[in-house]
Motif scaffolding. Structure first.
Motif, mmCIF file in Angstrom:
data_model
loop_
_atom_site.group_PDB
_atom_site.id
_atom_site.type_symbol
_atom_site.label_atom_id
_atom_site.label_comp_id
_atom_site.label_asym_id
_atom_site.label_seq_id
_atom_site.Cartn_x
_atom_site.Cartn_y
_atom_site.Cartn_z
ATOM 1 N N LEU A 1 -0.036 -3.408 -6.079
ATOM 2 C CA LEU A 1 -0.477 -2.020 -5.924
ATOM 3 C C LEU A 1 -0.272 -1.291 -7.235
ATOM 4 C CD1 LEU A 1 -1.244 0.571 -4.235
ATOM 5 C CD2 LEU A 1 1.212 0.801 -3.783
ATOM 6 N N THR B 1 0.845 -1.189 0.000
ATOM 7 C CA THR B 1 0.000 0.000 0.000
ATOM 8 C C THR B 1 0.882 1.241 0.000
ATOM 9 O OG1 THR B 1 -1.834 1.089 1.165
ATOM 10 C CG2 THR B 1 -0.121 0.102 2.521
ATOM 11 N N GLN C 1 -5.621 -1.776 -5.332
ATOM 12 C CA GLN C 1 -4.846 -2.654 -4.463
ATOM 13 C C GLN C 1 -5.462 -4.047 -4.454
ATOM 14 O OE1 GLN C 1 -4.492 -0.833 -0.637
ATOM 15 N NE2 GLN C 1 -3.327 -2.507 0.258
ATOM 16 N N THR D 1 -5.764 4.765 -6.290
ATOM 17 C CA THR D 1 -5.084 3.564 -5.831
ATOM 18 C C THR D 1 -5.935 2.344 -6.152
ATOM 19 O OG1 THR D 1 -3.975 4.720 -4.026
ATOM 20 C CG2 THR D 1 -4.197 2.357 -3.808
#
Length: 320
Positions: free
Chosen positions: A244, A33, A259, A257
């Motif tokens: 990621l 992350t 993930q 983002t």
């Protein structure tokens, strides 16, 4: 022995606006992350650091149980360092944190963050709305075991290692999970979303228990998984891994983002990644909207962490 590193690496640790944090999962995989390192490091003590939130209690609980972590410094844009310093830097070490930081620590975090993220908003409304966001900051300190440096951001050069030598052999391929290795979320959609973003990182467990993080590129997606191209140092075979994909803008205003955790099969420099879980968010490129969202997310995260007992668990040992 305290691990230290040269000036050109210290410039990266002190300048990058974001880094990728990897930590282990109970099943032997890894989660990766994005975090804000805000230049936290001390060459004399051999430590680096980053900030996170008590609202992300699950991440902190996993770090507490298994403190072996890695930080990948993988992108130069929008930071304070030299954008022509193209080294890819992987820091591996043991993490500790204080789940009950005092006011002096919180003030120090705020001062340290200002050159990277801008001055905090002040005033009657913002002080009240962002109280949870600023008050639940956590400083994580990593005692460095090794620093691995490649001379390009693709990690395709020879490696330099400072500190403990790398494991003599790659971690053996893992046994497939009981539910199978195939995708458990829409792999085609995951691939399309990831391919739009500039940065991609794959994390997995090394033979010594530390996570490794390597930059990868997404070359396509099928119903069976995402097609990845890896650096030559990636181990072959199948294993649990985290993926990621992200983008960011100056002062981290405007983020996206994507993930995943899942299963990767590596053959040479090619890999097929089957996503098993997905998470992500898109933050608006507007600081006012971002801060409104941060305040809401912090309040909700703290409420959930309290209801689930995570805060009590994180603070239990430190109250003794």
């Amino acid at each position: 022995m305290t691990v230290t590193w040269p000036d050109e690496v210290d410039e990266i640790l002190g300048g990058d606006l974001t880094a990728a944090l990897a930590y282990g999962t109970p099943a032997g995989g890894a989660v990766v992350t994005a975090v804000a390192p805000i230049g936290l490091r001390d060459r004399a003590l051999g430590t680096v650091g980053f900030t996170t939130s008590l609202g992300f209690g699950k991440k902190l609980e996993r770090i507490k149980r298994n403190p072996k972590v890695a930080l990948a410094f993988h992108a130069r844009e929008h930071g304070l360092g030299d954008p022509l310093n193209r080294r890819y830097v992987l820091v591996q070490g043991t993490a500790t944190f204080d789940a009950q930081p005092d006011r002096a620590t919180l003030d120090r975090i705020g001062e340290q963050a200002t050159p990277y993220l801008g001055a905090p908003r002040r005033g009657p409304f913002w002080d009240r709305w962002l109280s949870a966001y600023y008050a639940d900051r956590v400083l994580v300190t990593v005692a460095v075991h090794r620093v691995v440096v490649w001379h390009n951001l693709g990690a395709n050069s020879e490696r330099e290692v400072y500190g403990e030598p790398l494991p003599a052999k790659d971690a053996a391929p893992q046994f497939p999970p009981a539910k199978g290795t195939g995708p458990r979320v829409d792999a085609g959609r995951a691939g399309r979303q990831a391919a739009k973003l500039p940065h991609h990182l794959l994390a997995y467990g090394q033979d010594d228990g530390f996570p490794a993080v390597l930059p990868v590129s997404v070359s396509g997606a099928t119903p069976e998984g995402l097609r990845l191209v890896l650096p030559k140092s990636a181990p072959e075979g199948g294993r649990r891994a985290g993926l990621l994909s992200h983008s960011y803008r100056p002062a981290l205003v405007g983020l996206e983002t994507r993930q995943h955790t899942g299963w990767v099969e590596v053959t040479g420099r090619d890999a097929l990644y089957a996503p098993h879980t997905r998470a992500g968010f898109v933050a608006p490129p507007n600081k006012t909207l971002l801060l409104l969202g941060n305040g809401f997310m912090a309040r909700r995260g703290l409420k959930q962490a309290t209801e689930q007992g995570l805060l009590d668990s994180l603070r239990a040992d430190q109250a003794l």
